[in-house]
Every structure is written in structure tokens, then in C-alpha cells.
Design a protein around this motif. Structure first.
Motif, mmCIF file in Angstrom:
data_model
loop_
_atom_site.group_PDB
_atom_site.id
_atom_site.type_symbol
_atom_site.label_atom_id
_atom_site.label_comp_id
_atom_site.label_asym_id
_atom_site.label_seq_id
_atom_site.Cartn_x
_atom_site.Cartn_y
_atom_site.Cartn_z
ATOM 1 N N GLY A 138 -3.400 -20.157 17.586
ATOM 2 C CA GLY A 138 -3.603 -21.087 16.473
ATOM 3 C C GLY A 138 -3.164 -20.497 15.159
ATOM 4 N N ASP A 139 -3.285 -21.305 14.140
ATOM 5 C CA ASP A 139 -2.930 -20.882 12.790
ATOM 6 C C ASP A 139 -4.095 -20.113 12.178
ATOM 7 N N PRO A 140 -3.931 -18.825 11.880
ATOM 8 C CA PRO A 140 -5.038 -18.042 11.326
ATOM 9 C C PRO A 140 -5.384 -18.404 9.892
ATOM 10 N N ALA A 141 -4.780 -19.467 9.363
ATOM 11 C CA ALA A 141 -5.109 -19.914 8.016
ATOM 12 C C ALA A 141 -6.392 -20.740 8.025
ATOM 13 N N PHE A 142 -7.199 -20.538 9.031
ATOM 14 C CA PHE A 142 -8.503 -21.187 9.158
ATOM 15 C C PHE A 142 -9.298 -20.938 7.880
ATOM 16 N N PRO A 143 -10.023 -21.931 7.393
ATOM 17 C CA PRO A 143 -10.697 -21.766 6.088
ATOM 18 C C PRO A 143 -11.917 -20.853 6.155
ATOM 19 N N ALA A 144 -11.772 -19.719 6.800
ATOM 20 C CA ALA A 144 -12.898 -18.803 6.966
ATOM 21 C C ALA A 144 -13.302 -18.139 5.660
ATOM 22 N N ILE A 145 -12.342 -17.860 4.811
ATOM 23 C CA ILE A 145 -12.647 -17.146 3.580
ATOM 24 C C ILE A 145 -12.842 -18.134 2.429
ATOM 25 N N ALA A 146 -12.860 -19.400 2.734
ATOM 26 C CA ALA A 146 -13.037 -20.420 1.711
ATOM 27 C C ALA A 146 -14.383 -20.265 1.008
ATOM 28 N N ALA A 147 -14.414 -20.660 -0.237
ATOM 29 C CA ALA A 147 -15.635 -20.540 -1.045
ATOM 30 C C ALA A 147 -16.790 -21.306 -0.425
ATOM 31 N N GLU A 148 -16.519 -22.462 0.174
ATOM 32 C CA GLU A 148 -17.607 -23.228 0.784
ATOM 33 C C GLU A 148 -18.195 -22.523 2.003
ATOM 34 N N SER A 149 -17.387 -21.764 2.710
ATOM 35 C CA SER A 149 -17.897 -20.981 3.827
ATOM 36 C C SER A 149 -18.828 -19.876 3.333
ATOM 37 N N LEU A 150 -18.399 -19.176 2.314
ATOM 38 C CA LEU A 150 -19.233 -18.135 1.721
ATOM 39 C C LEU A 150 -20.521 -18.734 1.156
#
Length: 187
Positions: A138-150
Motif C-alpha cells: 500500500g501507499d505508506p502516506a497513510f495519515p498516521a502522523i496527521a495532527a488528528e491522529s496525535l
């Protein structure tokens, strides 16, 4: 009417399983708040992304089930961790910070939940999920580091710590010794 305010530990659940039960309750309620934040920001994270981690297509409500299950498991892990003598001794230890010394045990559990939320965010969505998605092609541009995740993980941890302090009988915590030399009052 009494002028004494009730302590969160006045409502504690007795018995040897109270640490795990407090973690489970805090974990489920914390994941509900986190899920609500995700739902407001981008509902597809709950409906598509979370089930996609397990190989399911758009599953609607199944994403909520997985999300709440994650919160439950992580809450129980928090309860198991903070009930260990070494960690509990660290949480309850005397410090050189007057502000922290004047706070109750509930505030210290909230702070422990905050740190736990940060650790979960760093380990699971930032590292583990990104690796799993990359390995799966898959595309590792997954929103894992997104501000909403934090923000969601921090809110989860804070609520987990707060509810843990409310639902757990912490009388035993007062008797635990710190695993290191505590701060002394002599300056």
C-alpha cells in the motif's frame, strides 16, 4: 452539606481485578471520544481505513467495532502496566516539583495516560501501521502522523488516565515504594 470534596478513589472498585476493569472502562470510553474526533475530521478513517488494516473492504460499523476493541485492549494494557510495582512506584514517588507534589494521585494517573497516549501513537500508527501498509504494497502516506491522529491518541490517553483514577481503588498505591531514590526535602 459536607465541605469535603470527594476523591476519585472514593468510588473505587475493590478486588484484585479493579486495575484491569478501570483500564477497560477508560479504554472503551477513551476510544469512543477518539473515534468521535476521527468521525468529525474524516469518517473514512473509521469506516474504511481501520477495517482495511485487517483486510476488510469498506465495512461501515465494523470499523467502530475494531476501534473500540483497540481501545479496550490498550486500556487493559495500561491498567496492567500502571499496576506493576515499578511503574506505580514511579507514578506515586515524591518529586522536587511542588506543583506535582500538591496534586493528587488522580492527576498523576492522567499524566501517565497522557504519556501512554503519546507512546501508543508513536508505536502503533506512526511505526507499526506504516510498516504494515508498506509491506502489504500500500501507499505508506497513510495519515498516521496527521495532527488528528496525535490529538486523538493524546485525548484517549488523558481520558483513560482520568477514568482509571475514578474507577480504581488506589489505596494500595499509597503503600508502594519508588524504585529509585526519592527527592528529599532538604535543599
Amino acid at each position: 452539606m459536607s465541605t469535603e470534596s470527594a476523591s476519585p478513589t472514593d468510588y473505587g472498585l475493590g478486588g484484585s481485578t479493579n486495575w484491569l476493569l478501570g483500564g477497560a472502562i477508560g479504554g472503551i470510553v477513551g476510544s469512543l471520544l477518539f473515534g468521535a474526533l476521527l468521525w468529525v475530521v474524516d469518517p473514512e478513517i473509521v469506516t474504511d481505513v481501520i477495517p482495511g488494516i485487517y483486510g476488510f473492504d469498506t465495512a461501515g460499523g465494523l470499523g467502530w467495532v475494531f476501534h473500540l476493541f483497540h481501545g479496550l485492549v490498550l486500556g487493559v494494557v495500561f491498567g496492567a502496566l500502571v499496576s506493576r510495582e515499578t511503574i506505580l512506584g514511579t507514578i506515586t514517588a515524591d518529586t522536587q516539583f511542588t506543583v506535582l507534589e500538591e496534586t493528587g494521585l488522580a492527576v498523576r494517573f492522567v499524566l501517565a495516560g497522557f504519556v501512554y497516549g503519546l507512546a501508543v501513537w508513536a508505536l502503533l500508527p506512526v511505526v507499526a501501521t506504516t510498516v504494515v501498509i508498506s509491506v502489504g504494497g500500500g501507499d505508506p502516506a497513510f495519515p498516521a502522523i496527521a495532527a488528528e491522529s496525535l490529538a486523538g491518541h493524546v485525548l484517549y490517553g488523558i481520558l483513560l488516565g482520568a477514568l482509571f483514577a475514578v474507577f480504581v481503588d488506589t489505596d494500595a498505591a499509597q503503600e508502594v515504594e519508588a524504585p529509585f531514590e526519592e527527592a528529599s526535602d532538604s535543599s
